[in-house]
Design an enzyme around this catalytic site. Sequence first.
Site, PDB file in Angstrom:
ATOM      1  N   THR A   9      35.696  46.448  43.999  1.00 30.43           N
ATOM      2  CA  THR A   9      34.929  45.628  44.941  1.00 30.43           C
ATOM      3  C   THR A   9      34.150  46.449  45.965  1.00 30.43           C
ATOM      4  O   THR A   9      33.440  45.893  46.791  1.00 30.43           O
ATOM      5  CB  THR A   9      35.857  44.646  45.679  1.00 30.43           C
ATOM      6  N   CYS A  10      34.263  47.752  45.909  1.00 30.31           N
ATOM      7  CA  CYS A  10      33.604  48.647  46.868  1.00 30.31           C
ATOM      8  C   CYS A  10      32.149  48.886  46.450  1.00 30.31           C
ATOM      9  O   CYS A  10      31.891  49.341  45.333  1.00 30.31           O
ATOM     10  CB  CYS A  10      34.377  49.965  46.936  1.00 30.31           C
TER      11      CYS A  10
END
Length: 113
Positions: A9-10
């Site tokens: 999710t980064c």
Amino acid sequence: MLTLYMINTCDTCRKARKALDEKALLYKTHDLRKDGLSAALLEHILNRVPLVDVMNKRSKTWRELSDDEKNYDANSARQLLLTYPTLLKRPLLERDDGTILIGYREGDYDKLG
């Protein structure tokens, strides 16, 4: 083979993956949330880069730590990283020679491959 230690999710990790894909470099991923951060893996990383360089003091996780937790030594920092893998700066790209590149900015991977 390259290994990218990341979190799916980064946004920065996504950019790093895109850069590796565009260069058609072979790599494997290790998602620190999904795959975890073991003590052995942490020591593997810390044998290649200094602890101070991998502690992410800009993360939401860091901001949520107590003042006592933020006042760490080498041993308590290791425990913090094992408890909160998101405190590890990311992405980390381990090259075939064992060196690890910390973070990603456009152009960082231009000399790879």
